[in-house]
Structure formats: structure tokens, C-alpha cells
Design an enzyme around this catalytic site. Structure first.
Site, PDB file in Angstrom:
ATOM      1  N   ILE A  55      -1.874   2.561   6.739  1.00  0.00           N
ATOM      2  CA  ILE A  55      -2.726   1.963   7.645  1.00  0.00           C
ATOM      3  C   ILE A  55      -4.252   1.946   7.067  1.00  0.00           C
ATOM      4  O   ILE A  55      -4.791   2.821   6.620  1.00  0.00           O
ATOM      5  CB  ILE A  55      -3.001   2.612   8.934  1.00  0.00           C
ATOM      6  CG1 ILE A  55      -1.403   2.657   9.635  1.00  0.00           C
ATOM      7  CG2 ILE A  55      -3.956   2.103   9.943  1.00  0.00           C
ATOM      8  CD1 ILE A  55      -0.640   1.480   9.929  1.00  0.00           C
ATOM      9  N   LYS A  56      -4.880   0.659   7.182  1.00  0.00           N
ATOM     10  CA  LYS A  56      -6.061   0.528   6.582  1.00  0.00           C
ATOM     11  C   LYS A  56      -7.001   0.640   7.267  1.00  0.00           C
ATOM     12  O   LYS A  56      -7.178   0.177   8.354  1.00  0.00           O
ATOM     13  CB  LYS A  56      -6.208  -0.724   5.867  1.00  0.00           C
ATOM     14  CG  LYS A  56      -5.323  -1.061   4.719  1.00  0.00           C
ATOM     15  CD  LYS A  56      -5.147  -2.507   4.481  1.00  0.00           C
ATOM     16  CE  LYS A  56      -6.373  -3.062   3.582  1.00  0.00           C
ATOM     17  NZ  LYS A  56      -6.126  -4.605   3.203  1.00  0.00           N
TER      18      LYS A  56
END
Length: 330
Positions: free
Chosen positions: A133-134
Site C-alpha cells: 500500500i502506497k
């Protein structure tokens, strides 16, 4: 003799294609892929990906009738990212997907958004440990990464990194990776530091290369497990000067240019050199959960302050354009 990209990988660098185009991903055979609002907005306009857009819209339509138009569009954006990400996962084995950049200053909302994205991936059969997850490198974003990594076992990539303070705070939080933007830092250096070199000679390094080298060496010297994913490359020389960085994500045009290189690519950044650096060369830096200390250190880095804000604004603008595009079809 190995191809230039294979030579780059031999330095210890994992190469990632910075594109949502499945043909380019298959061509370069990277070990990871990524999506962001800009890539999704461009790809969603292509007829080749109409089926993925339709699936995302179908998901948004399936929400309860009480769902607002705004929440339906946000859901459609997340679903589209997961539709693209699922195909990228099938090609590479790992994918990074961005939480809504508008939540960059809201820790609980970022955590919730990340978990929703993972639920969508699970529904597509993508294992949780294959998704990163960025999250933006704000204090609130870094705290969200800490919670996701520690309490939920979620791999986080802290992105829009433009300075050492952001990278160190993310590493202290236990983020799996940080993504400093080489090219955008270099652009800022050319505008704001007139003495920065303007040529690409092998003896010279731009501010982007200097900053990312410092981040990589610092994290290695002080024993952080967080990897550095160098991003936003402007030219092959930057790639050469960062050979040996943990991870490298570049647009297909840059990777194609690397493949045309005729001179060998050798390691520049090594763990041994980082560990051997003196404290004078790489002074210690730690925040230990002190928000005020982090904010003051970040405030002292004009490039990081200006370019982080600019990057988040750009991603937000592309997200809004994507929503407008989806709204015409929803």
C-alpha cells in the site's frame, strides 16, 4: 554478455516498470508493478482497458442505495486500481497500490482505505503479502504505515519522499519501503541551486542522485530494514549513478534507454560502503516518535517541503480527473 538491465539487476537492484500498460510490463518482465492516479487516469482512457473500467463501475453500482455519489466514485477509483493491480500482479507477482492521496493528513482514514483496498484484492484472489500500500510521506501517513505494518501485517511503501527526514521517519515506523523521486528532486535542484551541474557527465551528480544516495546509504549504515525504491527518473545517467539501490522503478522509455547502453553498468551504491561511512559523512538522525522534531527537520528541507506538497496536489488532481471520467460512465 548480460543485457544492461540484467547488469543493473546484478548490482542488487530490483527493477520495476513504472507503467499500467500490461504490454510494457510483460516486455520488461519486472519483479513488481505499481499503479498511481496518474497512470490509472491515462490507462483508463484506452479502449484496451474498457473491460477493467466496466468491472470497477459495476462494483461501484453494487454499493447500497444509501451510498453517496462521492463515496461511489471513490469506490470506483479504488476498484479500478485493484482491477489494474490484479493484472499487474499476475504478470509480476507483486503490486503497489496507492491509498487516496486526499487522506494524506488523516491517519485513521488512511488505515481504513488501505484495508478496503486489501479486501478488494482478496476478492480477486490476490494474496495480502503480494500487495504494497502506497502512502504519502506526511507525519500522518507515516503513522498510518506504522499501524498497518505493526497491527495488520500490511506491507507499506511510503511515497512522495523528497528528503532524508521523511525516509528516516518511515524507516523508524517499520515501513517496508520508501520511494524518493529522483527526477523531481533534480528538477528542483536545477531551479533553486544554480551551482548544481547541468551536464550528465559521469563525474557529476544532480541533487536527485545525491539525495537518494544519501537516503540509501543512511538506511543501510544505521541498520534499517526499510528498502529504498528510487522513482521518477529523467535519464539513464541517473540510473547508472544509483545502480545498487534496493529497488528502482522507471517508465518504459527510461528502461528502453537503459537497454540501449553499450558501456557496462556496475554497482555504485553498496551495503559495505554505506556501513564503512563515517558519522561525519552520514550523521545520525532519529525522531523516535517525536512529531515536532520530524516537522522541524522536514521544514528545514525546502525541496522536501515544496515538492512533497506539489506531488500530492498533482496526484489529487489526477484522481479528480479520473473521477470525472468514471462519473460520465457510472
Amino acid at each position: 554478455m548480460a543485457s544492461p538491465l540484467k547488469q543493473l539487476e546484478a548490482t542488487g537492484t530490483v527493477v520495476i516498470a513504472d507503467t499500467a500498460d500490461f504490454g510494457d510490463i510483460a516486455r520488461f518482465q519486472p519483479s513488481e508493478g505499481t499503479t498511481n492516479p496518474t497512470l490509472l487516469f491515462l490507462a483508463a482512457q484506452l479502449p484496451a482497458y474498457a473491460a477493467l473500467v466496466d468491472k470497477a463501475l459495476d462494483y461501484a453500482r453494487s454499493l447500497p442505495a444509501t451510498a453517496s455519489a462521492a463515496s461511489r466514485l471513490s469506490a470506483a477509483v479504488d476498484a479500478l486500481a485493484v482491477q489494474f493491480g490484479t493484472q499487474i500482479y499476475k504478470l509480476t507477482g507483486r503490486v503497489s497500490t496507492e491509498a487516496d492521496v486526499a487522506l494524506s493528513f488523516d491517519t485513521p482514514a488512511t488505515v481504513a482505505a488501505a484495508l478496503r483496498i486489501l479486501e478488494l484484492y482478496a476478492a480477486e484472489g490476490v494474496p495480502r503479502d503480494r500487495v504494497r500500500i502506497k502512502i504519502s510521506a506526511t507525519w500522518e501517513g507515516i503513522e498510518a504505515a506504522r499501524i498497518l505494518q505493526r497491527d495488520h501485517g500490511v506491507s507499506c511503501l511510503v511515497t512522495v519522499v523528497f528528503g532524508l527526514a521523511q525516509a528516516v521517519a518511515a524507516a523508524e515506523a517499520g515501513a517496508d519501503a520508501v520511494a524518493p523521486y529522483v527526477g523531481r528532486i533534480a528538477d528542483w535542484g536545477k531551479l533553486n541551486q544554480p551551482n548544481q551541474p547541468s551536464s550528465d557527465s559521469e563525474q557529476q551528480q544532480d541533487l536527485g542522485v545525491q539525495t537518494v544516495s544519501r537516503i540509501q546509504n543512511h538506511l543501510r549504515k544505521y541498520g534499517y530494514r526499510t528498502q529504498v525504491m528510487a522513482a521518477s527518473f529523467r535519464n539513464v545517467q541517473q540510473v547508472r549513478q544509483l545502480a545498487g539501490v534496493d529497488l528502482l522503478t522507471a517508465a518504459p522509455a527510461i528502461l528502453e534507454a537503459v537497454e540501449r547502453e553499450t558501456e557496462p553498468i556496475t554497482a555504485v551504491l553498496t551495503a559495505d560502503a554505506a556501513r564503512a561511512a563515517s558519522d561525519a559523512e552520514l550523521p545520525p538522525l532519529a525522531f523516535n516518535g517525536n512529531e515536532a522534531a520530524f516537522r522541524w527537520a522536514l521544514n528545514g528541507d525546502a525541496c522536501a517541503v515544496e515538492k512533497s506538497a506539489d506531488a500530492m496536489r498533482r496526484f489529487f488532481a489526477d484522481t479528480e480527473k479520473l473521477k470525472e471520467l468514471l462519473a460520465t460512465k457510472l
